[in-house]
Design a protein around this motif. Structure first.
Motif, mmCIF file in Angstrom:
data_model
loop_
_atom_site.group_PDB
_atom_site.id
_atom_site.type_symbol
_atom_site.label_atom_id
_atom_site.label_comp_id
_atom_site.label_asym_id
_atom_site.label_seq_id
_atom_site.Cartn_x
_atom_site.Cartn_y
_atom_site.Cartn_z
ATOM 1 N N GLY A 53 14.741 -0.276 -3.804
ATOM 2 C CA GLY A 53 14.159 -1.506 -3.282
ATOM 3 C C GLY A 53 15.149 -2.320 -2.481
ATOM 4 O O GLY A 53 14.792 -2.951 -1.469
ATOM 5 N N ALA A 54 16.411 -2.329 -2.917
ATOM 6 C CA ALA A 54 17.439 -3.107 -2.213
ATOM 7 C C ALA A 54 17.668 -2.577 -0.798
ATOM 8 O O ALA A 54 17.799 -3.357 0.162
ATOM 9 N N LEU A 55 17.726 -1.267 -0.639
ATOM 10 C CA LEU A 55 17.941 -0.684 0.682
ATOM 11 C C LEU A 55 16.799 -1.002 1.632
ATOM 12 O O LEU A 55 17.022 -1.366 2.804
ATOM 13 N N ALA A 70 23.600 -1.890 -0.544
ATOM 14 C CA ALA A 70 22.824 -2.040 0.693
ATOM 15 C C ALA A 70 23.577 -2.905 1.703
ATOM 16 O O ALA A 70 23.587 -2.614 2.904
ATOM 17 N N GLY A 71 24.219 -3.981 1.211
ATOM 18 C CA GLY A 71 25.006 -4.811 2.110
ATOM 19 C C GLY A 71 26.164 -4.049 2.726
ATOM 20 O O GLY A 71 26.480 -4.213 3.911
ATOM 21 N N MET A 72 26.791 -3.190 1.927
ATOM 22 C CA MET A 72 27.872 -2.360 2.438
ATOM 23 C C MET A 72 27.367 -1.431 3.533
ATOM 24 O O MET A 72 28.001 -1.274 4.583
ATOM 25 N N ARG A 73 26.209 -0.809 3.301
ATOM 26 C CA ARG A 73 25.660 0.148 4.274
ATOM 27 C C ARG A 73 25.279 -0.543 5.588
ATOM 28 O O ARG A 73 25.435 0.036 6.672
ATOM 29 N N TYR A 74 24.734 -1.779 5.473
ATOM 30 C CA TYR A 74 24.271 -2.484 6.673
ATOM 31 C C TYR A 74 25.256 -3.545 7.153
ATOM 32 O O TYR A 74 24.934 -4.346 8.023
ATOM 33 N N LYS A 75 26.465 -3.572 6.537
ATOM 34 C CA LYS A 75 27.531 -4.486 6.951
ATOM 35 C C LYS A 75 27.097 -5.957 6.860
ATOM 36 O O LYS A 75 27.291 -6.743 7.800
ATOM 37 N N THR A 120 0.830 -1.204 0.000
ATOM 38 C CA THR A 120 0.000 0.000 0.000
ATOM 39 C C THR A 120 0.864 1.254 0.000
ATOM 40 O O THR A 120 2.085 1.196 0.185
ATOM 41 N N ILE A 121 0.204 2.383 -0.163
ATOM 42 C CA ILE A 121 0.910 3.660 -0.122
ATOM 43 C C ILE A 121 1.543 3.891 1.251
ATOM 44 O O ILE A 121 2.601 4.537 1.356
ATOM 45 N N ASP A 122 0.978 3.314 2.306
ATOM 46 C CA ASP A 122 1.580 3.440 3.637
ATOM 47 C C ASP A 122 2.930 2.713 3.689
ATOM 48 O O ASP A 122 3.856 3.175 4.364
ATOM 49 N N ASP A 123 3.021 1.578 2.987
ATOM 50 C CA ASP A 123 4.302 0.872 2.912
ATOM 51 C C ASP A 123 5.348 1.734 2.201
ATOM 52 O O ASP A 123 6.518 1.776 2.599
ATOM 53 N N VAL A 124 4.929 2.399 1.127
ATOM 54 C CA VAL A 124 5.845 3.255 0.381
ATOM 55 C C VAL A 124 6.316 4.415 1.259
ATOM 56 O O VAL A 124 7.501 4.776 1.255
ATOM 57 N N ARG A 125 5.413 4.979 2.030
ATOM 58 C CA ARG A 125 5.797 6.084 2.920
ATOM 59 C C ARG A 125 6.747 5.615 4.010
ATOM 60 O O ARG A 125 7.672 6.338 4.400
ATOM 61 N N ASP A 126 6.542 4.415 4.510
ATOM 62 C CA ASP A 126 7.471 3.867 5.496
ATOM 63 C C ASP A 126 8.847 3.656 4.868
ATOM 64 O O ASP A 126 9.882 3.946 5.491
ATOM 65 N N ALA A 127 8.850 3.166 3.623
ATOM 66 C CA ALA A 127 10.117 2.962 2.915
ATOM 67 C C ALA A 127 10.863 4.276 2.733
ATOM 68 O O ALA A 127 12.097 4.319 2.818
ATOM 69 N N GLU A 128 10.134 5.344 2.507
ATOM 70 C CA GLU A 128 10.796 6.637 2.310
ATOM 71 C C GLU A 128 11.585 7.044 3.542
ATOM 72 O O GLU A 128 12.703 7.569 3.430
ATOM 73 N N SER A 129 11.053 6.782 4.730
ATOM 74 C CA SER A 129 11.762 7.163 5.951
ATOM 75 C C SER A 129 13.079 6.407 6.086
ATOM 76 O O SER A 129 14.063 6.937 6.608
ATOM 77 N N VAL A 130 13.107 5.163 5.591
ATOM 78 C CA VAL A 130 14.339 4.367 5.624
ATOM 79 C C VAL A 130 15.328 4.866 4.577
ATOM 80 O O VAL A 130 16.519 5.069 4.851
ATOM 81 N N ILE A 131 14.847 5.077 3.369
ATOM 82 C CA ILE A 131 15.727 5.448 2.258
ATOM 83 C C ILE A 131 16.344 6.825 2.467
ATOM 84 O O ILE A 131 17.483 7.079 2.051
ATOM 85 N N ARG A 132 15.627 7.724 3.143
ATOM 86 C CA ARG A 132 16.176 9.055 3.398
ATOM 87 C C ARG A 132 17.409 9.004 4.298
ATOM 88 O O ARG A 132 18.176 9.967 4.363
ATOM 89 N N GLU A 133 17.603 7.898 5.016
ATOM 90 C CA GLU A 133 18.821 7.752 5.817
ATOM 91 C C GLU A 133 20.048 7.563 4.929
ATOM 92 O O GLU A 133 21.185 7.747 5.388
ATOM 93 N N ALA A 141 7.851 -1.665 -2.371
ATOM 94 C CA ALA A 141 7.626 -0.431 -1.600
ATOM 95 C C ALA A 141 8.829 0.505 -1.697
ATOM 96 O O ALA A 141 8.671 1.727 -1.836
ATOM 97 N N GLY A 142 10.032 -0.067 -1.640
ATOM 98 C CA GLY A 142 11.233 0.769 -1.765
ATOM 99 C C GLY A 142 11.292 1.470 -3.104
ATOM 100 O O GLY A 142 11.579 2.677 -3.187
ATOM 101 N N ASN A 143 11.020 0.734 -4.172
ATOM 102 C CA ASN A 143 11.013 1.342 -5.503
ATOM 103 C C ASN A 143 9.942 2.423 -5.622
ATOM 104 O O ASN A 143 10.102 3.389 -6.376
ATOM 105 N N GLY A 144 8.860 2.256 -4.883
ATOM 106 C CA GLY A 144 7.786 3.237 -4.938
ATOM 107 C C GLY A 144 8.160 4.606 -4.404
ATOM 108 O O GLY A 144 7.482 5.603 -4.699
ATOM 109 N N VAL A 145 9.246 4.664 -3.638
ATOM 110 C CA VAL A 145 9.678 5.950 -3.083
ATOM 111 C C VAL A 145 9.976 6.949 -4.201
ATOM 112 O O VAL A 145 9.699 8.150 -4.069
#
Length: 339
Positions: A62-64, A94-99, A7-20, A165-169
């Protein structure tokens, strides 16, 4: 497989992660496309250019989000994924960022630039012969063996709710920016392969601009989604072929299909020559280097195969720009009778 609605709520949640990790992807106005299409002054054309990400394509989004949502499940285990190349570099970053350790399975014929990017972020790369994969199933076999032998967690490049959801950002960024400018959107052109990009983008665009026509674009030698839309059921192309190496999935994902069927209004298949023409047009007009998969939606717009009548703006996705120089120059050299 249990299909969970994204849903669009999933996409909005993904945005908060990707903005990091990432700032918004540029949305660039193309005055040249407006002139090329003969649009009236109140309508605009926008290019959403994912070539600006650290991996040169949309796949990083999407990977992040997938990585962030699977950290506990991964633990000390590696992540395994198959990819034509762009998701490989995305999940590697993404693996590099999250070790986390990442192992990717790529076609041995993938562009060298995609191998280089993927390895630069620390991933291990294994290869297979894509020309025979429709007969051997080697890609999936190697990926399963990684999961079995190394206890790896498999990441799908497209058929996963978190990837969608990540791609939806990126689509959410389009909506936010154009709504802030008081703009409306009448047409949204986006590539379709496994459907992870289009599914996520379509959720966001349909939420922000409910009247927009959302158009899927594929190579004419790999048009499983267009066939699926016509048949109203997922249709497989057993041996997809195209210079668009990022658009060679056999069919759209199970998680993607309900979203695509709900939101995508039309699909168009584009010839190799038109795609090459769009690559050249983008380079000559805007100085943008694109891979064939990245340019194909621009090719669909330039081809006139879809009517652009309406009153709103047009948004075109440039999904990536990872192409080897020798192939780029080869594809930019068009047959004399096409100029």
């Amino acid at each position: 497989m249990t299909i969970r609605e994204v849903t669009i709520d999933d996409v909005r949640d993904a945005e908060s992660v990707i903005r990091e990790h990432l700032t918004p992807i540029p949305l660039i106005r193309s005055y040249s496309l407006e002139r090329e299409l003969g649009l009236p002054s109140h309508r605009r054309v926008w290019l959403k250019d994912y070539g600006w990400t650290p991996v040169g394509s949309f796949k990083l989004l999407g990977a992040l989000y997938w990585m962030a949502k699977n950290l506990e499940r991964i633990g000390d285990r590696p992540v395994a994924a198959h990819s034509s190349g762009n998701f490989a570099s995305g999940i590697s970053f993404a693996g590099m960022r999250y070790k986390k350790q990442v192992v990717v399975v790529m076609p041995e014929s993938a562009p060298r630039v995609k191998f280089k990017l993927t390895r630069s972020f620390g991933a291990e790369v294994m290869t297979y012969d894509i020309s025979r994969d429709h007969e051997t199933g080697e890609r999936d076999r190697i990926t399963r063996e990684l999961a079995d032998e190394r206890k790896a967690v498999q990441a799908s490049p497209y058929d996963d709710p978190y990837v969608i959801a990540g791609n939806g950002v990126g689509g959410l960024e389009v909506v936010t920016e154009l709504q802030q400018q008081g703009r409306d959107v009448s047409h949204f052109f986006c590539q379709v392969s496994g459907g992870g990009l289009m599914a996520g983008q379509a959720i966001a665009i349909a939420d922000g601009f409910p009247s927009a026509k959302i158009i899927g674009v594929e190579p004419d030698g790999a048009d499983d989604f267009r066939q699926s839309l016509a048949a109203n059921k997922r249709t497989r192309v057993d041996h997809p072929q195209s210079i668009c190496d990022g658009l060679l999935s056999y069919d759209v994902g199970e998680h993607n299909w309900p979203i695509l069927r709900k939101f995508v209004t039309d699909a168009v298949a584009i010839s190799e020559l038109k795609t090459r023409g769009a690559m050249k047009w983008l380079y000559d007009t805007h100085g943008l280097r694109t891979e064939p998969s990245g340019a194909i939606s621009t090719a669909a717009l330039l081809s006139g195969q879809i009517s652009t009548e309406g009153t709103g703006d047009i948004v075109v996705v440039i999904s990536g720009r990872n192409v080897d120089e020798d192939r780029f120059q080869e594809w930019m050299t068009l047959p004399s009778d096409s100029k």
